[in-house]
Design a protein around this motif. Structure first.
Motif, PDB file in Angstrom:
ATOM      1  N   GLY A  35      19.685 -30.319  15.782  1.00 42.01           N
ATOM      2  CA  GLY A  35      19.407 -31.170  16.940  1.00 42.01           C
ATOM      3  C   GLY A  35      20.486 -31.147  17.995  1.00 42.01           C
ATOM      4  O   GLY A  35      20.273 -31.641  19.103  1.00 42.01           O
ATOM      5  N   ALA A  36      21.654 -30.598  17.690  1.00 39.13           N
ATOM      6  CA  ALA A  36      22.725 -30.529  18.692  1.00 39.13           C
ATOM      7  C   ALA A  36      22.329 -29.539  19.783  1.00 39.13           C
ATOM      8  O   ALA A  36      21.728 -28.503  19.494  1.00 39.13           O
ATOM      9  CB  ALA A  36      24.041 -30.098  18.048  1.00 39.13           C
ATOM     10  N   PRO A  37      22.643 -29.837  21.048  1.00 44.91           N
ATOM     11  CA  PRO A  37      22.279 -28.901  22.121  1.00 44.91           C
ATOM     12  C   PRO A  37      23.013 -27.574  21.976  1.00 44.91           C
ATOM     13  O   PRO A  37      24.147 -27.528  21.487  1.00 44.91           O
ATOM     14  CB  PRO A  37      22.695 -29.633  23.398  1.00 44.91           C
ATOM     15  N   VAL A  38      22.346 -26.511  22.410  1.00 46.37           N
ATOM     16  CA  VAL A  38      22.946 -25.179  22.396  1.00 46.37           C
ATOM     17  C   VAL A  38      23.460 -24.913  23.811  1.00 46.37           C
ATOM     18  O   VAL A  38      22.693 -24.966  24.768  1.00 46.37           O
ATOM     19  CB  VAL A  38      21.905 -24.106  21.984  1.00 46.37           C
ATOM     20  N   PRO A  39      24.759 -24.631  23.972  1.00 43.03           N
ATOM     21  CA  PRO A  39      25.299 -24.411  25.322  1.00 43.03           C
ATOM     22  C   PRO A  39      24.641 -23.219  26.013  1.00 43.03           C
ATOM     23  O   PRO A  39      24.177 -22.289  25.352  1.00 43.03           O
ATOM     24  CB  PRO A  39      26.789 -24.130  25.073  1.00 43.03           C
ATOM     25  N   ASP A  40      24.631 -23.241  27.339  1.00 38.28           N
ATOM     26  CA  ASP A  40      24.115 -22.113  28.119  1.00 38.28           C
ATOM     27  C   ASP A  40      24.856 -20.846  27.729  1.00 38.28           C
ATOM     28  O   ASP A  40      26.080 -20.846  27.589  1.00 38.28           O
ATOM     29  CB  ASP A  40      24.294 -22.352  29.619  1.00 38.28           C
ATOM     30  N   GLY A  41      24.097 -19.743  27.552  1.00 36.58           N
ATOM     31  CA  GLY A  41      24.707 -18.472  27.211  1.00 36.58           C
ATOM     32  C   GLY A  41      24.957 -18.288  25.729  1.00 36.58           C
ATOM     33  O   GLY A  41      25.474 -17.260  25.318  1.00 36.58           O
ATOM     34  N   TYR A  42      24.597 -19.279  24.903  1.00 34.40           N
ATOM     35  CA  TYR A  42      24.774 -19.205  23.459  1.00 34.40           C
ATOM     36  C   TYR A  42      23.418 -19.081  22.767  1.00 34.40           C
ATOM     37  O   TYR A  42      22.383 -19.470  23.318  1.00 34.40           O
ATOM     38  CB  TYR A  42      25.470 -20.462  22.927  1.00 34.40           C
ATOM     39  N   VAL A  43      23.449 -18.545  21.552  1.00 35.98           N
ATOM     40  CA  VAL A  43      22.259 -18.423  20.715  1.00 35.98           C
ATOM     41  C   VAL A  43      22.615 -18.909  19.309  1.00 35.98           C
ATOM     42  O   VAL A  43      23.789 -19.064  18.975  1.00 35.98           O
ATOM     43  CB  VAL A  43      21.738 -16.973  20.674  1.00 35.98           C
ATOM     44  N   ILE A  44      21.597 -19.131  18.491  1.00 38.61           N
ATOM     45  CA  ILE A  44      21.794 -19.567  17.113  1.00 38.61           C
ATOM     46  C   ILE A  44      21.677 -18.343  16.214  1.00 38.61           C
ATOM     47  O   ILE A  44      20.660 -17.655  16.231  1.00 38.61           O
ATOM     48  CB  ILE A  44      20.751 -20.625  16.720  1.00 38.61           C
ATOM     49  N   THR A  45      22.722 -18.080  15.413  1.00 38.86           N
ATOM     50  CA  THR A  45      22.728 -16.860  14.602  1.00 38.86           C
ATOM     51  C   THR A  45      22.825 -17.122  13.101  1.00 38.86           C
ATOM     52  O   THR A  45      22.797 -16.171  12.323  1.00 38.86           O
ATOM     53  CB  THR A  45      23.896 -15.952  15.020  1.00 38.86           C
ATOM     54  N   GLY A  46      22.969 -18.357  12.688  1.00 38.52           N
ATOM     55  CA  GLY A  46      23.052 -18.666  11.264  1.00 38.52           C
ATOM     56  C   GLY A  46      22.485 -20.032  10.967  1.00 38.52           C
ATOM     57  O   GLY A  46      22.500 -20.920  11.831  1.00 38.52           O
ATOM     58  N   TYR A  47      21.992 -20.199   9.752  1.00 37.29           N
ATOM     59  CA  TYR A  47      21.407 -21.480   9.338  1.00 37.29           C
ATOM     60  C   TYR A  47      21.880 -21.820   7.931  1.00 37.29           C
ATOM     61  O   TYR A  47      21.856 -20.970   7.044  1.00 37.29           O
ATOM     62  CB  TYR A  47      19.881 -21.388   9.374  1.00 37.29           C
ATOM     63  N   ASP A  48      22.321 -23.057   7.735  1.00 38.14           N
ATOM     64  CA  ASP A  48      22.732 -23.554   6.417  1.00 38.14           C
ATOM     65  C   ASP A  48      21.940 -24.831   6.152  1.00 38.14           C
ATOM     66  O   ASP A  48      22.229 -25.881   6.732  1.00 38.14           O
ATOM     67  CB  ASP A  48      24.234 -23.824   6.405  1.00 38.14           C
ATOM     68  N   ARG A  49      20.962 -24.739   5.281  1.00 36.68           N
ATOM     69  CA  ARG A  49      20.082 -25.896   5.030  1.00 36.68           C
ATOM     70  C   ARG A  49      20.805 -27.051   4.365  1.00 36.68           C
ATOM     71  O   ARG A  49      20.361 -28.190   4.425  1.00 36.68           O
ATOM     72  CB  ARG A  49      18.841 -25.476   4.252  1.00 36.68           C
ATOM     73  N   THR A  50      21.979 -26.806   3.748  1.00 40.42           N
ATOM     74  CA  THR A  50      22.724 -27.880   3.093  1.00 40.42           C
ATOM     75  C   THR A  50      23.799 -28.481   4.000  1.00 40.42           C
ATOM     76  O   THR A  50      24.445 -29.454   3.629  1.00 40.42           O
ATOM     77  CB  THR A  50      23.400 -27.360   1.801  1.00 40.42           C
TER      78      THR A  50
END
Length: 199
Positions: free
Chosen positions: A60-75
């Motif tokens: 839910g945290a905003p993703v800054p401009d120019g950034y992408v999400i590259t990893g996920y940790d469900r815990t």
């Protein structure tokens, strides 16, 4: 004897004072080098090498401009899940749900990536590129062909820069200064196509 002790003591004090002056001069030279950017060797390379690529943030945290999400940790974040955010670059794999930075398209899909939620490859837009269904179409580009089995079965569209006399697929944008004219039912691998002409 007293005179000898005084001379010895005086020599020790002078040596100590000279040592302190040399140490202070060294610190001043180091500070000056850092401030002017002239430091060389490992000391200068240290801060560069220590820079992190990105950071973890809670769901839910905003993703800054120019950034992408590259990893996920469900815990992560006490079970709420956490995401790794880093600056976009050509060829980077991103998790499903990551923003697509303007100027980039999606060119591949891995349904098992990002800890099982799926991931997409981001590439800088360029002429004559296959992109997965759902990829943005940058300004000045049109779609000119379709392959239903690409991108692990979700389909792919061929992107080209618009030009006079190009055949475009259904749903392709028609850039300003162009219009659709003749229709070909067999174009775009059976999807149909329109001849795009300069106005």
């Amino acid at each position: 004897m007293d005179r000898q002790k005084r001379n010895l003591w005086s020599g020790v004090m002078m040596t100590a004072v000279r040592g302190r002056i040399a140490a202070v001069a060294g610190v001043i030279a180091l500070v000056a080098a850092v401030l002017t950017g002239t430091a060389a060797g490992p000391a200068a390379a240290g801060p560069q090498a220590a820079k992190p690529r990105g950071q973890w943030s809670c769901s839910g945290a905003p993703v800054p401009d120019g950034y992408v999400i590259t990893g996920y940790d469900r815990t992560g974040c006490k079970g709420a899940g956490s995401w790794y955010q880093e600056p976009v670059k050509d060829g980077i794999w991103t998790c499903s749900g990551s923003p697509i930075v303007p100027g980039y398209v999606i060119t591949d899909y891995d349904r098992n990536g990002c800890n099982g939620i799926g991931q997409w490859r981001h590439r800088l837009a360029k002429d004559r590129t296959w992109t997965c269904s759902g990829s943005p179409i940058p300004p000045g580009y049109v779609t000119t062909n379709y392959n239903r089995s690409s991108c692990q079965g979700i389909g792919a569209w061929y992107h080209e820069l618009v030009r006079d006399g190009i055949w475009t697929c259904p749903g392709s944008p028609i850039p300003p200064g162009y219009r659709s004219t003749t229709y070909n039912a067999n174009g775009c691998n059976g999807q149909g196509a329109w001849l795009t002409r300069r106005v």
